[in-house]
Write an enzyme that holds these catalytic residues in place. Structure first.
Site, short mmCIF file in Angstrom:
data_model
loop_
_atom_site.label_atom_id
_atom_site.label_comp_id
_atom_site.label_asym_id
_atom_site.label_seq_id
_atom_site.Cartn_x
_atom_site.Cartn_y
_atom_site.Cartn_z
N GLU A 138 -4.11 -12.82 -31.05
CA GLU A 138 -3.06 -13.94 -30.69
C GLU A 138 -2.67 -13.77 -29.22
O GLU A 138 -2.93 -12.77 -28.84
CB GLU A 138 -2.08 -14.03 -31.44
N ASP A 177 7.30 -16.71 -29.30
CA ASP A 177 6.30 -16.40 -28.25
C ASP A 177 6.85 -16.99 -27.17
O ASP A 177 7.32 -18.13 -26.72
CB ASP A 177 5.03 -16.81 -28.39
N MET A 212 13.73 -18.84 -31.81
CA MET A 212 12.50 -18.72 -30.60
C MET A 212 11.52 -17.41 -31.07
O MET A 212 12.09 -16.55 -31.52
CB MET A 212 13.37 -18.17 -29.33
N ARG A 263 -6.02 -20.69 -31.06
CA ARG A 263 -4.97 -21.11 -30.48
C ARG A 263 -4.71 -20.18 -29.29
O ARG A 263 -5.17 -19.30 -28.83
CB ARG A 263 -3.82 -20.94 -31.39
N ASP A 264 -3.55 -20.57 -28.53
CA ASP A 264 -2.69 -19.89 -27.49
C ASP A 264 -3.59 -19.76 -26.11
O ASP A 264 -3.76 -18.70 -25.62
CB ASP A 264 -2.40 -18.31 -27.92
#
Length: 629
Positions: free
Chosen positions: A312, A140, A138, A260-261
């Protein structure tokens, strides 16, 4: 081409269907191994060897959404098993690409058929009260939202090993932010790519066309061609999602690789959805009326904050300053890797104003404000759908060594939930990150130590009775004229964590250099950006920045972290220190300082020494709370 077949097992009793027999055969066709199972059980249990290279594994159903997974199948030894879901009761064809025919995984009875998969804890360091995946990897937190009394926590998840890979969205739910129940993964990797980080919102007005109160998740598709944004929707409250057939909904206009994100939020002044996306070393804003068609709005961040960095996992929200509803500011959370003061990944934030197009920060570019001052706090994001509170959770690790921590069954834990707020100090505005009050439910019994005025040292044995190393230290420290004051948590082996106020330097310090297992930090890997920065920007400096900035640096894990005490007010400091199997989280004065660090003691810390150097220190209201779910 000649195909070689091997009968692996026959008449293996099925746990839930004892009258039915299974037959598993292996054949090799070129560089592909084909595993055929008749009357399949629910799972094929695959043996894993962590340090081997990945093979590609596919459940071949002859469908367009069949997806190859990257799995480190055992070649010489078996570290553990993971379940690979089959077509229960039917024929399953599993293809394996890139595995030598001599590999241990292909030997008789090494791959096992089963209708059960046990997730009973087998790992010494699995936390007692922090959220972790049942098994696998695991990182983010993702897609966090609150609806109908339930908190939904998704996360970057690899169900096929305890190292990064095969990004899915795992999923857990809670009604109290303390007790978490695992449910089926929300989103799984598919032929368009890995499912990277993102967010989820409650579409109250049905703007996306899926009905009122539908849950819409925005996420990053990542593949060899690049990174794009997709969406998925749920009409059952967020338990089952369908990916939008028109994905991707957003691609970078300049072909940027690191894109991303997505964090989606509703911007009321223009009554539109906004999406903030990390774009290498800046954040980009987009707007949409239907969550499907997105228009570029603007960008922020180039040259801002800690250097060097890569942006990020953004978040963006508005908060009142000092609790004043008439004085609000926007906050942009930027998770950076690298950028941590002590090496690797960290969470910083910017405070300012937003007009729907431009974010104007209050600070100059070189100013960096950190949300947490430890080394193991990353990818902080907040829950959507929570009224009147801003609640966040972070991943409790660091990219320098996340893949090599001394854990096997699972890797990755989340921090305790935090409540975020803004406070002013000396003309600046900062964000506090305090543990949520719901966590008090973990306190099962309390041991009180009478007030102490310490000139040198005061020792208390067996203050924690927890074999699981699960307790909280609560204390008020008034250092007076002391130069250094604090306390040491330790065990009979001499493994210890030193937490102290360095009044001469104006720092809160946590030193974990002798906290337990630390040698794996010698194998930590700095980010390429960090390594290049050291070479080109600090050629005249013998030590790297992270080494020079840390306390008692021994390696990239064995070190001390610090926070500036000037974030606090007054002459007394209130500390809440949460200790778990493999972590220590410190909160000072309601979260004006938070500090999160992993530790790996080989037995529980049970004793405490309060100490003071260079003067007397008052330790008052000392409580040791035993914690458990």
């Amino acid at each position: 081409m000649k195909t070689k077949k091997i009968l692996i097992c026959t008449a293996l009793a099925c746990i839930t269907m004892p009258s039915v027999a299974q037959k598993m055969t292996l054949s090799h066709k070129g560089d592909t191994t084909i595993v055929r199972i008749e009357q399949s059980t629910k799972y094929l249990l695959l043996p894993i060897e962590e340090e081997k290279s990945e093979c590609k594994v596919l459940l071949d159903n002859q469908k367009k959404d069949d997806t190859w997974m990257d799995i480190r199948l055992a070649q010489d030894t078996i570290d553990y098993y993971v379940p690979f879901k089959l077509n229960e009761g039917e024929t399953s064809v599993v293809k394996i690409l890139g595995l030598p025919t001599t590999a241990l995984a292909l030997k008789n009875n090494q791959m096992k058929l089963s209708n059960e998969w046990s997730i009973a804890n087998t790992d010494f360091y699995r936390p007692s009260y922090h959220h972790t995946p049942p098994y696998g990897w695991m990182n983010d937190p993702n897609g966090m939202f609150y609806k109908d009394g339930v908190y939904h926590l998704c996360y970057q998840y690899n169900p096929y090993g305890s190292k990064w890979g095969n990004m899915h969205w795992g999923h857990a739910i809670s009604t109290d932010l303390v007790h978490w129940k695992q449910v089926a993964p929300t989103l799984t990797r598919d032929p368009l790519g890995h499912i990277f980080s993102g967010s989820a919102v409650v579409d109250k007005n049905g703007t996306a066309g899926y009905g009122k109160d539908a849950i819409v998740a925005a996420f990053t598709y990542a593949n060899d061609k690049g990174q794009t944004q997709g969406i998925a929707y749920s009409t059952d409250g967020g338990y089952h999602f369908t990916k939008y057939e028109g994905n991707p909904v957003l691609t970078p206009f300049d072909g940027l690789k690191d894109f991303r994100d997505p964090k989606v939020f509703w911007y009321e002044p223009v009554k539109k959805w906004y999406m903030i996306v990390s774009a290498d070393k800046e954040m980009r804003f987009y707007a949409s009326s239907d969550l499907k068609k997105w228009d570029y709005v603007g960008a922020f961040g180039q040259g801002y904050g800690a250097q060097p960095n890569q942006f990020e996992c953004p978040d963006f929200f508005e908060l009142p300053v000092d609790g004043n509803p008439n004085h609000k500011k926007y906050v942009m959370i930027v998770n950076i890797n690298p950028g941590c003061l002590f090496g690797g990944s960290a969470t910083e934030y910017f405070i300012g104003d937003f007009d729907g197009k431009n974010f104007i920060p209050d600070t100059k570019p070189k100013v960096a404000k950190f949300l947490d001052w430890g080394k193991d706090h990353y990818a902080t994001v907040t829950f959507s759908g929570v009224e009147g509170r801003t609640l966040g959770i972070a991943w409790m690790s660091n990219w320098q060594y996340a893949n090599i921590t001394p854990i096997k069954q699972y890797r990755g834990a989340n921090t305790l939930p935090r409540e975020l707020s803004l406070f002013s100090k000396d003309g600046e505005i900062y964000m506090a990150s305090n543990v949520v009050p719901e966590v008090k439910a973990l306190r099962k019994n309390t041991h009180t130590i009478k007030d102490q005025t310490v000139n040198q040292k005061a020792t208390f044995k067996n203050v924690s009775e927890s074999k699981d190393n699960a307790f909280e230290v609560e204390v008020d420290i008034t250092p007076g004229k002391s130069k250094r004051a604090g306390f040491v948590l330790y065990n009979e082996k001499g493994e210890k964590v030193d937490i102290y106020l360095d009044l001469a330097a104006g720092k809160l310090v946590m030193d974990r250099t002798e906290s337990g297992l630390t040698e794996f930090g010698n194998r930590a890997v700095p980010h390429d950006i960090e390594r290049e920065f050291d070479i080109h920007e600090h050629r005249e400096v013998k030590d790297t920045f992270r080494k020079k900035n840390s306390i008692n640096y021994k390696n990239d894990f064995a070190l001390g972290t610090w926070a500036p005490l000037n974030l606090c007010e007054g002459k007394t400091y209130h500390l809440n220190v949460f200790v778990d199997k493999c972590s220590v989280e410190i909160f000072v004065d309601g979260g004006r300082i938070s500090m999160t660090n992993l530790v790996f003691p080989t037995e529980a810390y049970k004793d405490i020494d309060f100490y003071s150097n260079g003067g007397k220190t008052a330790f008052k209201n000392i409580k040791i709370h035993q914690l458990s779910l």
